[in-house]
Design a protein around this motif. Structure first.
Motif, PDB file in Angstrom:
ATOM      1  N   SER A 141     -10.118  -0.643   1.277  1.00  0.00           N
ATOM      2  CA  SER A 141     -11.234  -1.586   1.378  1.00  0.00           C
ATOM      3  C   SER A 141     -11.901  -1.791   0.031  1.00  0.00           C
ATOM      4  CB  SER A 141     -12.266  -1.076   2.387  1.00  0.00           C
ATOM      5  OG  SER A 141     -11.765  -1.101   3.692  1.00  0.00           O
ATOM      6  N   LYS A 142     -12.076  -0.716  -0.705  1.00  0.00           N
ATOM      7  CA  LYS A 142     -12.712  -0.814  -2.024  1.00  0.00           C
ATOM      8  C   LYS A 142     -11.865  -1.689  -2.950  1.00  0.00           C
ATOM      9  CE  LYS A 142     -14.557   2.033  -5.797  1.00  0.00           C
ATOM     10  NZ  LYS A 142     -15.876   1.389  -5.768  1.00  0.00           N
ATOM     11  N   ILE A 143     -10.552  -1.486  -2.911  1.00  0.00           N
ATOM     12  CA  ILE A 143      -9.658  -2.306  -3.732  1.00  0.00           C
ATOM     13  C   ILE A 143      -9.790  -3.778  -3.357  1.00  0.00           C
ATOM     14  CG2 ILE A 143      -7.230  -2.831  -4.187  1.00  0.00           C
ATOM     15  CD1 ILE A 143      -6.667   0.188  -3.842  1.00  0.00           C
ATOM     16  N   ALA A 144      -9.745  -4.063  -2.045  1.00  0.00           N
ATOM     17  CA  ALA A 144      -9.799  -5.452  -1.589  1.00  0.00           C
ATOM     18  C   ALA A 144     -11.156  -6.086  -1.885  1.00  0.00           C
ATOM     19  CB  ALA A 144      -9.506  -5.510  -0.093  1.00  0.00           C
ATOM     20  N   ASP A 145     -12.234  -5.343  -1.665  1.00  0.00           N
ATOM     21  CA  ASP A 145     -13.577  -5.866  -1.911  1.00  0.00           C
ATOM     22  C   ASP A 145     -13.783  -6.272  -3.361  1.00  0.00           C
ATOM     23  OD1 ASP A 145     -14.370  -5.534   0.701  1.00  0.00           O
ATOM     24  OD2 ASP A 145     -15.365  -3.614   0.363  1.00  0.00           O
ATOM     25  N   ASP A 149      -9.770 -11.425  -6.206  1.00  0.00           N
ATOM     26  CA  ASP A 149      -9.374 -12.548  -7.049  1.00  0.00           C
ATOM     27  C   ASP A 149      -8.382 -12.139  -8.131  1.00  0.00           C
ATOM     28  OD1 ASP A 149     -11.087 -10.968  -8.493  1.00  0.00           O
ATOM     29  OD2 ASP A 149     -12.336 -12.612  -9.242  1.00  0.00           O
ATOM     30  N   ALA A 150      -7.714 -10.995  -7.955  1.00  0.00           N
ATOM     31  CA  ALA A 150      -6.690 -10.580  -8.915  1.00  0.00           C
ATOM     32  C   ALA A 150      -5.598 -11.646  -8.997  1.00  0.00           C
ATOM     33  CB  ALA A 150      -6.089  -9.241  -8.494  1.00  0.00           C
ATOM     34  N   ILE A 151      -4.957 -11.742 -10.143  1.00  0.00           N
ATOM     35  CA  ILE A 151      -3.977 -12.802 -10.369  1.00  0.00           C
ATOM     36  C   ILE A 151      -2.679 -12.470  -9.630  1.00  0.00           C
ATOM     37  CG2 ILE A 151      -2.632 -14.024 -12.113  1.00  0.00           C
ATOM     38  CD1 ILE A 151      -4.865 -13.391 -14.100  1.00  0.00           C
ATOM     39  N   ARG A 158      -0.141  -7.295  -7.222  1.00  0.00           N
ATOM     40  CA  ARG A 158       0.744  -6.681  -6.222  1.00  0.00           C
ATOM     41  C   ARG A 158       0.052  -5.509  -5.527  1.00  0.00           C
ATOM     42  NH1 ARG A 158       4.559  -8.442 -10.039  1.00  0.00           N
ATOM     43  NH2 ARG A 158       4.357  -6.574 -11.336  1.00  0.00           N
ATOM     44  N   ILE A 159      -0.724  -4.737  -6.288  1.00  0.00           N
ATOM     45  CA  ILE A 159      -1.456  -3.621  -5.687  1.00  0.00           C
ATOM     46  C   ILE A 159      -2.490  -4.136  -4.688  1.00  0.00           C
ATOM     47  CG2 ILE A 159      -3.170  -1.825  -6.175  1.00  0.00           C
ATOM     48  CD1 ILE A 159      -1.658  -1.220  -8.753  1.00  0.00           C
ATOM     49  N   VAL A 160      -3.240  -5.152  -5.087  1.00  0.00           N
ATOM     50  CA  VAL A 160      -4.290  -5.674  -4.212  1.00  0.00           C
ATOM     51  C   VAL A 160      -3.684  -6.305  -2.963  1.00  0.00           C
ATOM     52  CG1 VAL A 160      -6.266  -7.219  -4.039  1.00  0.00           C
ATOM     53  CG2 VAL A 160      -5.817  -6.021  -6.187  1.00  0.00           C
ATOM     54  N   GLY A 161      -2.582  -7.026  -3.125  1.00  0.00           N
ATOM     55  CA  GLY A 161      -1.910  -7.595  -1.969  1.00  0.00           C
ATOM     56  C   GLY A 161      -1.475  -6.519  -0.993  1.00  0.00           C
ATOM     57  N   SER A 162      -0.941  -5.420  -1.514  1.00  0.00           N
ATOM     58  CA  SER A 162      -0.525  -4.311  -0.648  1.00  0.00           C
ATOM     59  C   SER A 162      -1.721  -3.671   0.045  1.00  0.00           C
ATOM     60  CB  SER A 162       0.230  -3.259  -1.472  1.00  0.00           C
ATOM     61  OG  SER A 162       1.450  -3.780  -1.969  1.00  0.00           O
ATOM     62  N   ALA A 163      -2.862  -3.629  -0.637  1.00  0.00           N
ATOM     63  CA  ALA A 163      -4.068  -3.073  -0.009  1.00  0.00           C
ATOM     64  C   ALA A 163      -4.507  -3.930   1.175  1.00  0.00           C
ATOM     65  CB  ALA A 163      -5.191  -2.963  -1.041  1.00  0.00           C
ATOM     66  N   PHE A 164      -4.443  -5.252   1.018  1.00  0.00           N
ATOM     67  CA  PHE A 164      -4.784  -6.137   2.130  1.00  0.00           C
ATOM     68  C   PHE A 164      -3.827  -5.917   3.304  1.00  0.00           C
ATOM     69  CE2 PHE A 164      -7.485  -8.531  -0.789  1.00  0.00           C
ATOM     70  CZ  PHE A 164      -8.482  -9.002   0.058  1.00  0.00           C
ATOM     71  N   VAL A 165      -2.545  -5.725   3.009  1.00  0.00           N
ATOM     72  CA  VAL A 165      -1.576  -5.480   4.075  1.00  0.00           C
ATOM     73  C   VAL A 165      -1.910  -4.174   4.803  1.00  0.00           C
ATOM     74  CG1 VAL A 165       0.846  -4.976   4.576  1.00  0.00           C
ATOM     75  CG2 VAL A 165       0.263  -6.796   2.966  1.00  0.00           C
ATOM     76  N   PHE A 198      -1.573 -13.898  -2.291  1.00  0.00           N
ATOM     77  CA  PHE A 198      -0.769 -13.020  -3.142  1.00  0.00           C
ATOM     78  C   PHE A 198       0.736 -13.215  -2.946  1.00  0.00           C
ATOM     79  CE2 PHE A 198      -4.799 -10.628  -3.028  1.00  0.00           C
ATOM     80  CZ  PHE A 198      -5.008 -10.496  -4.395  1.00  0.00           C
ATOM     81  N   GLY A 199       1.145 -13.932  -1.897  1.00  0.00           N
ATOM     82  CA  GLY A 199       2.572 -14.114  -1.653  1.00  0.00           C
ATOM     83  C   GLY A 199       3.282 -12.821  -1.346  1.00  0.00           C
ATOM     84  N   ASP A 200       2.570 -11.869  -0.743  1.00  0.00           N
ATOM     85  CA  ASP A 200       3.137 -10.549  -0.459  1.00  0.00           C
ATOM     86  C   ASP A 200       4.137 -10.654   0.700  1.00  0.00           C
ATOM     87  OD1 ASP A 200       3.097  -7.873   1.142  1.00  0.00           O
ATOM     88  OD2 ASP A 200       2.297  -7.344  -0.821  1.00  0.00           O
ATOM     89  N   PRO A 201       5.396 -10.245   0.506  1.00  0.00           N
ATOM     90  CA  PRO A 201       6.391 -10.400   1.579  1.00  0.00           C
ATOM     91  C   PRO A 201       6.085  -9.560   2.813  1.00  0.00           C
ATOM     92  CG  PRO A 201       7.308  -9.161  -0.268  1.00  0.00           C
ATOM     93  CD  PRO A 201       6.002  -9.711  -0.729  1.00  0.00           C
ATOM     94  N   GLU A 202       5.506  -8.380   2.632  1.00  0.00           N
ATOM     95  CA  GLU A 202       5.132  -7.571   3.788  1.00  0.00           C
ATOM     96  C   GLU A 202       4.007  -8.253   4.565  1.00  0.00           C
ATOM     97  OE1 GLU A 202       5.442  -4.133   6.304  1.00  0.00           O
ATOM     98  OE2 GLU A 202       6.745  -4.919   4.729  1.00  0.00           O
ATOM     99  N   GLY A 203       3.079  -8.857   3.841  1.00  0.00           N
ATOM    100  CA  GLY A 203       2.020  -9.610   4.495  1.00  0.00           C
ATOM    101  C   GLY A 203       2.576 -10.822   5.227  1.00  0.00           C
TER     102      GLY A 203
END
Length: 316
Positions: A141-145, A149-151, A158-165, A198-203
């Motif tokens: 949650s801290k990462i996502a919060d 807006d990470a690129i 990629r880290i932030v996208g994985s955190a959202f997943v 983020f275009g995260d494939p797991e997401g």
């Protein structure tokens, strides 16, 4: 005995403004106010086109022991987060798990994104620490919060996208005995943001599954196929298997294309982990056993063409 104004002024200098006010309150016999506690996980951005919130929907309450409280414990002093990461690598190699975790906690408290994500994964999987899904949830949650807006496409993205997943997964089932309750709408939001921004494939894969089930959104086979295809094109083995199966069956707005379905199932089987994804192998074998000989031949020709194209790709 009365404390002099000079001593109170010294407290301001030593403790800082707010802490000194609390100290003065104690001196004057008044109970000090309780300092505010950060509330993790409630500032996550809403993705575009997300379903409207139902009136009276549940909100996330503050946790009694989030990462902020955890990292407020006395930590080994390091000169910087980078120094702490070096110590983590050194202690991990030496088998000093306590020192390694302490170093990671220091780096995480300094805002080091990789350290925060690593701790989240460790607590989620019980890697070197006792499993604690709530701590894992709060690190994610801290990462996502703080980094929504990470690129996209960068290491941080990629880290932030994985955190959202990861957050989406927790919202699907909730965390027993905690304030994190099952919430399909929030799970949809997390997967949608990871998939679309983020275009995260797991997401993308998990978002497709929600559309297939009608969980957190309306049931929509075409949307499910769209997100599965995006993840499949990035090499996500489960998405390849599900998308291939959808093309084999057809229906609900998805055209039946058995040759392409067999091709995607073949590609999925090549990338599947036999220990964790045996269902992919079983689905592939069943589909090929039931397919006609011409369809099997045409599908394998497409697989070979994909492999040749992949070997010529500059990314490889």
């Amino acid at each position: 005995m009365r404390i002099s104004d000079a001593i109170i002024a010294a407290l301001f200098l030593i403790l800082g403004g707010q802490q000194a006010v609390w100290a003065q309150d104690v001196v004057n016999g008044r109970a000090p106010p309780i300092p505010p506690r950060p509330i993790p996980g409630i500032a996550l951005p809403e993705p575009e086109d997300a379903p409207a919130r139902a009136p009276g929907g549940a909100t996330i309450a503050p946790s009694p022991s989030g990462p902020a409280a955890h990292t407020a414990l006395p930590l080994v002093p390091f000169s910087s987060a980078r120094d702490a990461i070096r110590a983590w690598m050194r202690d991990s190699s030496a088998g000093d798990q306590v020192g390694a975790v302490r170093a990671l906690e220091y780096a995480a408290s300094q805002g080091h994104l990789t350290a925060q994500f690593k701790l989240g994964r460790m607590y989620a999987g019980g890697e070197g620490v006792s499993t604690n899904d709530l701590k894992a949830f709060e690190y994610f949650s801290k990462i996502a919060d703080e980094n929504a807006d990470a690129i996209p496409g960068t290491a941080d993205g990629r880290i932030v996208g994985s955190a959202f997943v990861a957050l989406g997964g927790y919202f699907i089932d909730g965390i027993k005995g905690s304030y994190v309750q099952p919430n399909a709408d929030r799970a949809f939001d997390m997967f949608h943001y990871a998939a679309s921004y983020f275009g995260d494939p797991e997401g993308q894969y998990n978002l497709g599954r929600l559309y297939m089930k009608g969980q957190g959104t309306r049931r929509d086979a075409r949307q499910a196929a769209r997100w599965m295809k995006l993840a499949a094109e990035k090499g996500h083995a489960p998405a390849r298997a599900v998308f291939g199966d959808m093309l084999l069956r057809g229906g609900e707005g998805v055209p039946r294309q058995p040759v392409l379905g067999l091709m995607w199932l073949s590609l999925a089987r090549e990338g599947a982990d036999p220990g964790r994804e045996s269902w992919i192998i079983e689905r592939h074998d069943a589909a090929f056993a039931a397919a006609s000989a011409p369809d099997r031949t045409a599908a394998l020709a497409l697989v070979e063409r994909q492999q040749v194209a992949g070997s010529r790709s500059p990314e490889r």
